[in-house]
Design a protein around this motif. Sequence first.
Motif, PDB file in Angstrom:
ATOM      1  N   ILE A   1       2.116   5.782   6.348  1.00 51.32           N
ATOM      2  CA  ILE A   1       2.022   5.490   4.923  1.00 51.32           C
ATOM      3  C   ILE A   1       2.090   6.819   4.194  1.00 51.32           C
ATOM      4  O   ILE A   1       1.424   7.785   4.571  1.00 51.32           O
ATOM      5  CB  ILE A   1       0.698   4.768   4.612  1.00 51.32           C
ATOM      6  CG1 ILE A   1       0.716   3.352   5.203  1.00 51.32           C
ATOM      7  CG2 ILE A   1       0.429   4.715   3.120  1.00 51.32           C
ATOM      8  CD1 ILE A   1      -0.613   2.646   5.137  1.00 51.32           C
ATOM      9  N   GLY A   2       2.919   6.883   3.150  1.00 54.43           N
ATOM     10  CA  GLY A   2       3.024   8.126   2.397  1.00 54.43           C
ATOM     11  C   GLY A   2       4.026   9.080   3.005  1.00 54.43           C
ATOM     12  O   GLY A   2       5.105   8.689   3.432  1.00 54.43           O
ATOM     13  N   ASP A   3       3.650  10.388   3.055  1.00 57.80           N
ATOM     14  CA  ASP A   3       4.570  11.436   3.509  1.00 57.80           C
ATOM     15  C   ASP A   3       5.918  11.301   2.800  1.00 57.80           C
ATOM     16  O   ASP A   3       6.986  11.281   3.422  1.00 57.80           O
ATOM     17  CB  ASP A   3       4.746  11.386   5.033  1.00 57.80           C
ATOM     18  CG  ASP A   3       3.485  11.804   5.770  1.00 57.80           C
ATOM     19  OD1 ASP A   3       3.016  12.932   5.550  1.00 57.80           O
ATOM     20  OD2 ASP A   3       2.957  10.989   6.536  1.00 57.80           O
ATOM     21  N   VAL A   4       5.837  11.228   1.464  1.00 59.04           N
ATOM     22  CA  VAL A   4       7.007  10.858   0.670  1.00 59.04           C
ATOM     23  C   VAL A   4       8.162  11.845   0.807  1.00 59.04           C
ATOM     24  O   VAL A   4       9.330  11.466   0.675  1.00 59.04           O
ATOM     25  CB  VAL A   4       6.633  10.681  -0.815  1.00 59.04           C
ATOM     26  CG1 VAL A   4       5.702   9.483  -0.990  1.00 59.04           C
ATOM     27  CG2 VAL A   4       5.976  11.940  -1.378  1.00 59.04           C
TER      28      VAL A   4
ATOM     29  N   ILE B   1       0.843  -1.202   0.000  1.00 56.40           N
ATOM     30  CA  ILE B   1       0.000   0.000   0.000  1.00 56.40           C
ATOM     31  C   ILE B   1       0.873   1.245   0.000  1.00 56.40           C
ATOM     32  O   ILE B   1       0.631   2.201  -0.748  1.00 56.40           O
ATOM     33  CB  ILE B   1      -0.943  -0.012   1.215  1.00 56.40           C
ATOM     34  CG1 ILE B   1      -2.066  -1.031   1.004  1.00 56.40           C
ATOM     35  CG2 ILE B   1      -1.530   1.373   1.466  1.00 56.40           C
ATOM     36  CD1 ILE B   1      -2.926  -1.261   2.231  1.00 56.40           C
ATOM     37  N   ASP B   2       1.900   1.245   0.841  1.00 54.81           N
ATOM     38  CA  ASP B   2       2.804   2.398   0.880  1.00 54.81           C
ATOM     39  C   ASP B   2       3.519   2.584  -0.454  1.00 54.81           C
ATOM     40  O   ASP B   2       3.668   3.716  -0.934  1.00 54.81           O
ATOM     41  CB  ASP B   2       3.825   2.237   2.001  1.00 54.81           C
ATOM     42  CG  ASP B   2       4.804   3.398   2.045  1.00 54.81           C
ATOM     43  OD1 ASP B   2       4.392   4.499   2.446  1.00 54.81           O
ATOM     44  OD2 ASP B   2       5.969   3.202   1.647  1.00 54.81           O
TER      45      ASP B   2
ATOM     46  N   SER C   1       0.193  14.066   1.246  1.00 53.89           N
ATOM     47  CA  SER C   1      -0.561  13.432   2.322  1.00 53.89           C
ATOM     48  C   SER C   1       0.116  12.159   2.831  1.00 53.89           C
ATOM     49  O   SER C   1       1.009  11.594   2.200  1.00 53.89           O
ATOM     50  CB  SER C   1      -1.982  13.102   1.852  1.00 53.89           C
ATOM     51  OG  SER C   1      -1.958  12.247   0.735  1.00 53.89           O
ATOM     52  N   GLY C   2      -0.362  11.739   3.980  1.00 55.33           N
ATOM     53  CA  GLY C   2       0.076  10.489   4.577  1.00 55.33           C
ATOM     54  C   GLY C   2      -1.053   9.929   5.422  1.00 55.33           C
ATOM     55  O   GLY C   2      -2.129  10.520   5.512  1.00 55.33           O
TER      56      GLY C   2
ATOM     57  N   GLY D   1      13.763   9.777   7.853  1.00 53.68           N
ATOM     58  CA  GLY D   1      13.520   8.736   8.846  1.00 53.68           C
ATOM     59  C   GLY D   1      12.075   8.372   9.086  1.00 53.68           C
ATOM     60  O   GLY D   1      11.796   7.538   9.952  1.00 53.68           O
ATOM     61  N   VAL D   2      11.127   8.967   8.353  1.00 56.99           N
ATOM     62  CA  VAL D   2       9.726   8.567   8.472  1.00 56.99           C
ATOM     63  C   VAL D   2       9.530   7.267   7.697  1.00 56.99           C
ATOM     64  O   VAL D   2       9.841   7.206   6.501  1.00 56.99           O
ATOM     65  CB  VAL D   2       8.781   9.658   7.943  1.00 56.99           C
ATOM     66  CG1 VAL D   2       7.328   9.177   7.962  1.00 56.99           C
ATOM     67  CG2 VAL D   2       8.933  10.928   8.776  1.00 56.99           C
ATOM     68  N   ILE D   3       9.058   6.224   8.351  1.00 54.82           N
ATOM     69  CA  ILE D   3       8.970   4.904   7.730  1.00 54.82           C
ATOM     70  C   ILE D   3       7.540   4.353   7.830  1.00 54.82           C
ATOM     71  O   ILE D   3       6.784   4.740   8.721  1.00 54.82           O
ATOM     72  CB  ILE D   3       9.949   3.907   8.385  1.00 54.82           C
ATOM     73  CG1 ILE D   3       9.645   3.742   9.885  1.00 54.82           C
ATOM     74  CG2 ILE D   3      11.391   4.352   8.160  1.00 54.82           C
ATOM     75  CD1 ILE D   3      10.482   2.677  10.577  1.00 54.82           C
ATOM     76  N   PRO D   4       7.179   3.419   6.921  1.00 53.47           N
ATOM     77  CA  PRO D   4       5.857   2.802   6.967  1.00 53.47           C
ATOM     78  C   PRO D   4       5.862   1.432   7.635  1.00 53.47           C
ATOM     79  O   PRO D   4       4.908   0.675   7.495  1.00 53.47           O
ATOM     80  CB  PRO D   4       5.521   2.662   5.481  1.00 53.47           C
ATOM     81  CG  PRO D   4       6.844   2.348   4.848  1.00 53.47           C
ATOM     82  CD  PRO D   4       7.889   3.112   5.647  1.00 53.47           C
TER      83      PRO D   4
END
Length: 402
Positions: A300-303, A195-196, A210-211, A309-312
């Motif tokens: 999820i997202g926030d590409v 999904i991510d 978005s995330g 360091g933001v991970i899904p």
Amino acid sequence: MREGFKIVFVVLLRLFLFAFSSSTHEVSVSCMMVYDEGSASDVLESPECPQWGLSAQSQNRTRNCQFAMLQGHREYQEDRIACNLKMSIPILGKDGPKEVLVGVVAVFDGHGGKEASEIASENLLDYFFLHVVFNTYKQSVTCKTDHDLVFRGLNKDKVGEFSYLVSTGEVPPVSGDDSMLAILKKSLLRTIHDIDTKFSLEAFNNRYVSGSTATAVLLVDGQILVANVGDSKALLCSEKIKPALGDGGTSTIMLDVEELTGDHHPDRDDEKARIEAAGGFVRTWGVPRVNGILAVSRSIGDVYLKRYGVIPVPEVIGWRHLTANDSYLVVASDGIFESLTPQNVCDLLWDANIKENEMSESPFSCSSYSSLADCIINKAFKKGSGDNLSAIVIPLNFTGIT
């Protein structure tokens, strides 16, 4: 060597596809190749897999589940949910293939737009079903390799070559000892990853910022598994005897809360360390935020924040057995907890449980609401929550799950 493997793999699949021949979602050799080289999205879009497409699973994302949603004071509703308590899934059991009922409950709390939470809710059930079926096929092939190939007239050297490729990672390792629960866990984690991946590609192409959080629970055979990304919550409300106060008092029964998830906030020590190691920083604007922007450290997202360091990747709690005292499972977005504590939520449910026998004087009474989920979101709204509100309530003692 890879050519030799492909020949053996094709033969193996043809030998063992009969095990699920009654399924409406058979897996062809060419389709399995697509799956091994790509993702659930690739399978759904491939001409090699014509029998796979978005199904009734995705068209009815709240089947047989009690839920409620409220936009609240926000300009847009960015929360989304997906829930089906009775997904019939083919699984390879000890005595051969069988159908099992799996409950899937999930809340996605979007931010910066609805795109990420929308894609997550639209694809969760189909992706999960697909991954379970494909991994079950792969297990059936691997389980049979060492025992059956020689008797099928295949060369022993090819058997050894196949086993070698499995051991070196050139073939995805699916052990013959993998249980149904292991496949379900693997499938859920792969689903969240896919999904991510799907959303991230769309985000780059369409400049989405978005995330979304993702809190998902699996229920099967009296057991649950929880996977969490972000700060939505899964709670378990269980009956507990509260001791009497003083010599003349009487003990009472209450619903005690257990939080099954931990929030992924940027100021949590391990989350902050990962963000800073990636070159990001944590700054407080109202609440701690990644680079002063994002209030969660996993999503999820926030590409545009992934490089910092933001991970899904979910944290997983499971598998665990439910008991006769476990009364309600609640999965809810963080807007609920702006004004209610997790224990408040269980108090509401306990009040609803006893209201038929006596008039409750609890300030958290649910007696005037149409459903338990509706009660929770409206109580949170009236007590001051300014966020979108979503909640799914599963009465465990009445679902056949425990």
